[in-house]
Scaffold this motif. Structure first.
Motif, PDB file in Angstrom:
ATOM      1  N   UNK A  65       0.828  -1.205   0.000  1.00  0.00           N
ATOM      2  CA  UNK A  65       0.000   0.000   0.000  1.00  0.00           C
ATOM      3  C   UNK A  65       0.865   1.258   0.000  1.00  0.00           C
ATOM      4  N   UNK A  66       1.730   1.399   1.010  1.00  0.00           N
ATOM      5  CA  UNK A  66       2.617   2.557   1.176  1.00  0.00           C
ATOM      6  C   UNK A  66       1.848   3.867   1.181  1.00  0.00           C
ATOM      7  N   UNK A  67       0.572   3.830   1.539  1.00  0.00           N
ATOM      8  CA  UNK A  67      -0.289   4.993   1.346  1.00  0.00           C
ATOM      9  C   UNK A  67      -1.550   4.832   2.185  1.00  0.00           C
ATOM     10  N   UNK A  68      -1.771   5.695   3.179  1.00  0.00           N
ATOM     11  CA  UNK A  68      -2.977   5.579   3.997  1.00  0.00           C
ATOM     12  C   UNK A  68      -4.282   5.658   3.203  1.00  0.00           C
ATOM     13  N   UNK A  69      -4.306   6.419   2.107  1.00  0.00           N
ATOM     14  CA  UNK A  69      -5.527   6.508   1.303  1.00  0.00           C
ATOM     15  C   UNK A  69      -5.826   5.173   0.629  1.00  0.00           C
ATOM     16  N   UNK A  70      -4.792   4.468   0.196  1.00  0.00           N
ATOM     17  CA  UNK A  70      -4.974   3.143  -0.395  1.00  0.00           C
ATOM     18  C   UNK A  70      -5.419   2.149   0.667  1.00  0.00           C
ATOM     19  N   UNK A  71      -4.794   2.192   1.824  1.00  0.00           N
ATOM     20  CA  UNK A  71      -5.210   1.319   2.934  1.00  0.00           C
ATOM     21  C   UNK A  71      -6.667   1.583   3.302  1.00  0.00           C
ATOM     22  N   UNK A  72      -7.049   2.852   3.362  1.00  0.00           N
ATOM     23  CA  UNK A  72      -8.429   3.235   3.649  1.00  0.00           C
ATOM     24  C   UNK A  72      -9.384   2.646   2.619  1.00  0.00           C
ATOM     25  N   UNK A  73      -8.993   2.717   1.337  1.00  0.00           N
ATOM     26  CA  UNK A  73      -9.852   2.177   0.279  1.00  0.00           C
ATOM     27  C   UNK A  73     -10.005   0.666   0.400  1.00  0.00           C
ATOM     28  N   UNK A  74      -8.924  -0.027   0.758  1.00  0.00           N
ATOM     29  CA  UNK A  74      -9.026  -1.475   0.957  1.00  0.00           C
ATOM     30  C   UNK A  74      -9.836  -1.808   2.206  1.00  0.00           C
ATOM     31  N   UNK A  76     -12.419   0.019   3.149  1.00  0.00           N
ATOM     32  CA  UNK A  76     -13.791   0.176   2.664  1.00  0.00           C
ATOM     33  C   UNK A  76     -14.258  -1.072   1.922  1.00  0.00           C
ATOM     34  N   UNK A  77     -13.347  -1.745   1.245  1.00  0.00           N
ATOM     35  CA  UNK A  77     -13.667  -2.986   0.532  1.00  0.00           C
ATOM     36  C   UNK A  77     -13.684  -4.206   1.460  1.00  0.00           C
ATOM     37  N   UNK A  78     -13.424  -3.975   2.729  1.00  0.00           N
ATOM     38  CA  UNK A  78     -13.391  -5.036   3.747  1.00  0.00           C
ATOM     39  C   UNK A  78     -12.322  -6.082   3.451  1.00  0.00           C
ATOM     40  N   UNK A  79     -11.226  -5.622   2.892  1.00  0.00           N
ATOM     41  CA  UNK A  79     -10.112  -6.514   2.612  1.00  0.00           C
ATOM     42  C   UNK A  79      -8.984  -6.368   3.619  1.00  0.00           C
ATOM     43  N   UNK A  80      -9.143  -5.441   4.576  1.00  0.00           N
ATOM     44  CA  UNK A  80      -8.205  -5.287   5.681  1.00  0.00           C
ATOM     45  C   UNK A  80      -9.001  -4.849   6.900  1.00  0.00           C
ATOM     46  N   UNK A  81      -8.688  -5.414   8.043  1.00  0.00           N
ATOM     47  CA  UNK A  81      -9.408  -5.087   9.270  1.00  0.00           C
ATOM     48  C   UNK A  81      -9.052  -3.681   9.745  1.00  0.00           C
ATOM     49  N   UNK A  82      -9.949  -3.085  10.520  1.00  0.00           N
ATOM     50  CA  UNK A  82      -9.736  -1.716  11.000  1.00  0.00           C
ATOM     51  C   UNK A  82      -8.440  -1.598  11.796  1.00  0.00           C
ATOM     52  N   UNK A  83      -8.195  -2.554  12.698  1.00  0.00           N
ATOM     53  CA  UNK A  83      -6.970  -2.503  13.516  1.00  0.00           C
ATOM     54  C   UNK A  83      -5.733  -2.608  12.639  1.00  0.00           C
ATOM     55  N   UNK A  84      -5.761  -3.520  11.698  1.00  0.00           N
ATOM     56  CA  UNK A  84      -4.608  -3.688  10.816  1.00  0.00           C
ATOM     57  C   UNK A  84      -4.400  -2.455   9.949  1.00  0.00           C
ATOM     58  N   UNK A  85      -5.490  -1.842   9.515  1.00  0.00           N
ATOM     59  CA  UNK A  85      -5.355  -0.643   8.679  1.00  0.00           C
ATOM     60  C   UNK A  85      -4.703   0.497   9.458  1.00  0.00           C
ATOM     61  N   UNK A 208     -13.400   4.273  -4.620  1.00  0.00           N
ATOM     62  CA  UNK A 208     -13.993   3.036  -4.105  1.00  0.00           C
ATOM     63  C   UNK A 208     -15.442   2.911  -4.556  1.00  0.00           C
ATOM     64  N   UNK A 209     -16.210   3.996  -4.423  1.00  0.00           N
ATOM     65  CA  UNK A 209     -17.634   3.956  -4.769  1.00  0.00           C
ATOM     66  C   UNK A 209     -17.837   3.699  -6.258  1.00  0.00           C
ATOM     67  N   UNK A 222     -22.153  -4.560  -5.557  1.00  0.00           N
ATOM     68  CA  UNK A 222     -22.374  -5.800  -4.839  1.00  0.00           C
ATOM     69  C   UNK A 222     -22.906  -5.540  -3.436  1.00  0.00           C
ATOM     70  N   UNK A 223     -23.621  -6.498  -2.894  1.00  0.00           N
ATOM     71  CA  UNK A 223     -24.097  -6.373  -1.520  1.00  0.00           C
ATOM     72  C   UNK A 223     -22.915  -6.344  -0.546  1.00  0.00           C
ATOM     73  N   UNK A 224     -23.038  -5.572   0.514  1.00  0.00           N
ATOM     74  CA  UNK A 224     -21.992  -5.527   1.521  1.00  0.00           C
ATOM     75  C   UNK A 224     -21.734  -6.913   2.079  1.00  0.00           C
ATOM     76  N   UNK A 225     -20.459  -7.251   2.201  1.00  0.00           N
ATOM     77  CA  UNK A 225     -20.084  -8.541   2.761  1.00  0.00           C
ATOM     78  C   UNK A 225     -20.189  -9.673   1.764  1.00  0.00           C
TER      79      UNK A 225
END
Length: 225
Positions: A65-74, A76-85, A208-209, A222-225
């Protein structure tokens, strides 16, 4: 892959990214003889090139990622947990600052600085929205079309965005924070930093949207989750 290796990859990758951004900026300005266009070109090419290298090397470890905005986008896609982000973002900021200080040491600059370079105004803020939207859009669309092409796509996108955006495409909150502590060619005044970061996160959310709709198999979000 265990968490410590992922966090180390984010730290190291962001450190090398900022060492390249700031170091090449210093070198380019010194060699350009006052020609700002040549200096910017000398800053652009190494930045795009190092992104290809870093994403290729470290993508399999942390996702590069090397980028908080990219981490944030992932996130939002639920591909990384909040704590890990949040841990990723902490490592990205720490790595960015380390890279800036390393560049200062390599070029005989004062290590700890605060930038005086003004980067502000509606055009610059809008440019950061566009730059970050385009970056996240590039990542998500290329991941779907050709995952192996992501390193090259990101490197080429940033190379182009340096020149077609009024802000020279920071497109990265960690980069923005780190560059505020370098009073060199690549710097940004600390006072100008917050609105750049706000627009970067908004741009990432917008990408992301759009991608959630555009890249779905039936054209519907797609439906959430």
């Amino acid at each position: 892959m265990d968490a410590s290796r992922k966090l180390a990859a984010e730290f190291i990758g962001t450190a090398f990214l900022l060492a390249t951004v700031v170091g090449s900026g210093i070198m380019a300005e010194r060699l350009a003889g006052g020609n700002v266009a040549i200096a910017l070109l000398g800053n652009t090419i190494p930045t795009g090139a190092i992104l290809v290298v870093l994403i290729t090397m470290l993508g399999p470890i942390s996702g590069a990622h090397f980028n908080p905005a990219v981490t944030f986008a992932f996130w939002l896609r639920r591909e990384i947990a909040a704590r890990d982000s949040l841990l990723y973002i902490a490592m990205q900021v720490a790595g960015g600052l380390t890279g800036v200080w390393a560049a200062h040491l390599m070029f005989g600059e004062i290590v700890f600085q605060a930038s005086t370079k003004m980067r502000t105004g509606g055009a610059q803020w809008f440019a950061e929205f566009i730059a970050t939207f385009g970056l996240v859009f590039t990542i998500f669309a290329t991941l779907k079309a050709s995952p192996k092409s992501v390193p090259m796509a990101v490197g080429l996108y940033i190379t182009a965005a340096y020149w077609f955006t009024a802000s020279t495409s920071f497109a990265n909150p960690a980069v923005t924070v780190a560059r505020a502590f370098s009073d060199t060619f690549a710097g940004i005044r600390p006072a100008d930093m917050p609105l750049f970061i706000v627009m970067q996160f908004i741009g990432a959310a917008a990408a992301f949207a759009i991608c959630r709709w555009l890249l779905s198999s039936d054209g519907k979000a797609p439906e959430a989750g």
